[in-house]
Scaffold this motif. Structure first.
Motif, PDB file in Angstrom:
ATOM      1  N   TYR A   8       0.848  -1.194   0.000  1.00 31.52           N
ATOM      2  CA  TYR A   8       0.000   0.000   0.000  1.00 31.52           C
ATOM      3  C   TYR A   8       0.877   1.235   0.000  1.00 31.52           C
ATOM      4  N   ALA A  12       1.157   9.462   3.604  1.00 29.86           N
ATOM      5  CA  ALA A  12       2.340   9.753   4.433  1.00 29.86           C
ATOM      6  C   ALA A  12       3.279   8.566   4.614  1.00 29.86           C
ATOM      7  N   LYS A  13       2.799   7.372   4.282  1.00 31.53           N
ATOM      8  CA  LYS A  13       3.621   6.186   4.506  1.00 31.53           C
ATOM      9  C   LYS A  13       3.395   5.157   3.401  1.00 31.53           C
ATOM     10  N   HIS A  69       1.157  -1.891  17.719  1.00 32.24           N
ATOM     11  CA  HIS A  69       1.717  -2.671  16.605  1.00 32.24           C
ATOM     12  C   HIS A  69       3.249  -2.636  16.590  1.00 32.24           C
ATOM     13  N   ARG A  82       3.405  -5.078  13.763  1.00 33.77           N
ATOM     14  CA  ARG A  82       2.451  -6.181  13.590  1.00 33.77           C
ATOM     15  C   ARG A  82       1.452  -5.775  12.519  1.00 33.77           C
ATOM     16  N   LYS A 123     -13.112   6.433   8.218  1.00 31.72           N
ATOM     17  CA  LYS A 123     -11.877   6.590   7.443  1.00 31.72           C
ATOM     18  C   LYS A 123     -12.173   6.298   5.976  1.00 31.72           C
ATOM     19  N   GLU A 179      -5.556   5.277  15.191  1.00 34.03           N
ATOM     20  CA  GLU A 179      -6.170   4.193  14.424  1.00 34.03           C
ATOM     21  C   GLU A 179      -5.878   2.886  15.144  1.00 34.03           C
ATOM     22  N   ALA A 191      -2.505   1.063  16.142  1.00 34.63           N
ATOM     23  CA  ALA A 191      -1.683   0.986  14.924  1.00 34.63           C
ATOM     24  C   ALA A 191      -1.356   2.395  14.435  1.00 34.63           C
ATOM     25  N   ASP A 192      -0.914   2.485  13.214  1.00 32.41           N
ATOM     26  CA  ASP A 192      -0.615   3.727  12.506  1.00 32.41           C
ATOM     27  C   ASP A 192       0.458   4.556  13.222  1.00 32.41           C
ATOM     28  N   GLU A 193       0.258   5.861  13.391  1.00 31.09           N
ATOM     29  CA  GLU A 193       1.325   6.721  13.909  1.00 31.09           C
ATOM     30  C   GLU A 193       0.806   7.704  14.946  1.00 31.09           C
TER      31      GLU A 193
END
Ligand code: ADP
Ligand code: UDP
Length: 238
Positions: A8, A12-13, A69, A82, A123, A179, A191-193
């Motif tokens: 994906y 931003a990532k 994660h 994770r 989202k 998230e 998860a996420d940032e």
């Protein structure tokens, strides 16, 4: 641990698969977007800063009993995490009015709430991340009732942990977005940032903005603000 296929590419990532199907590698970019992708730009060095800041804060949360994660920082921009099935909700906690809250309810920025607020957005870039409540999330089958309860409880605990830590470093946590994801066994994890892209950080004394609002509102000093947050939170580490 090595990247295999790219799974994906987001705003931003990038997310890559690894030989271990339970893990993936996230790679933080310098690209920045705002207003649902309408405004685009580059914040030089942001990927490195957000990677390091996120990992520091995820470690802090793990130490305080929040499952995340985070596995291992690979290098400046890349981290092993994770792999989770992301619950398509942006979970937003606010301690002080700002941004869309101030606009929606016609209040100025900077009103300090007696207790934090909690909200979800769906989202969905196509729909512009609309605000939604528990009933909407349940009706659309985005999560179960116990999952929503878990997410809410974690979000408030995360707010308490982050608020206290940031305050020790001269930063007021105004609001932020989280998230959550599900592991194959159903466990909910963060998860996420967690970075100046996804939080509003104000200098505790001057209320100077140290986050993506500098980019959104063309305030200048964008890179310097991200660097300042890194310096305050990780200044004493390598
Ligand atoms: P966006 O998709 O909003 O443009 P990013 O550019 O940050 O956002 O892309 C990162 C993507 O990776 C997001 O869609 C996010 O939900 C997803 N993600 C974050 N953490 C994990 C994880 N542990 N497992 C799987 N996907 C994740
Ligand atoms: N936020 C985010 N991603 C989004 C929307 C919001 O990370 O897609 C963060 C934002 O940085 C802020 C908080 O969530 O810290 C609340 O944002 P708000 O609803 O005020 O929206 P905005 O003003 O960013 O449009």
């Amino acid at each position: 641990m090595e990247k295999t296929a790219q799974l994906y590419e987001g705003k931003a990532k990038k997310v890559f698969a690894t030989a271990d199907e339970r893990l993936c590698i996230v790679s933080y970019k310098d690209s920045a977007t705002a207003f649902n992708g309408e405004k685009k730009g580059t914040i030089y060095g942001k990927g490195v800063i957000n990677n390091r800041l996120t990992n520091r804060l995820m470690r802090l949360l793990e130490e305080n009993g929040i499952p995340t994660h985070f596995i291992e920082e690979l290098n400046d921009r890349e981290t092993v995490v994770r792999k989770a099935a992301i619950v398509p909700l942006e979970v937003i906690i606010r301690n002080i009015s700002a941004g869309s809250f101030a606009k929606r309810f016609g209040v100025e920025e900077g009103v300090v709430f007696e207790s934090p607020t909690f909200e979800f957005s769906y989202k969905s870039d196509a729909l512009g991340d609309p605000l939604m409540n528990d009933y909407h999330a349940l009706a659309l089958g985005l999560a179960t009732e116990p999952e929503l309860e878990t997410i809410r409880a974690y979000a408030f605990r995360i707010n308490d942990i982050l608020k206290a830590f940031l305050l020790e470093h001269g930063i007021t946590l105004v609001d932020f977005k989280l998230e959550f994801g599900r592991l194959p066994d159903g466990t909910i994890i963060l998860a996420d940032e967690i970075s100046p892209d996804t939080c509003r950080f104000w200098d505790v004394r001057t209320h100077e903005k140290l986050d993506k609002d500098r980019f959104r509102r063309d305030l200048g000093g964008v890179e310097a603000a991200y660097e300042e947050v890194l310096r305050r939170l990780l200044g004493d580490e390598k």
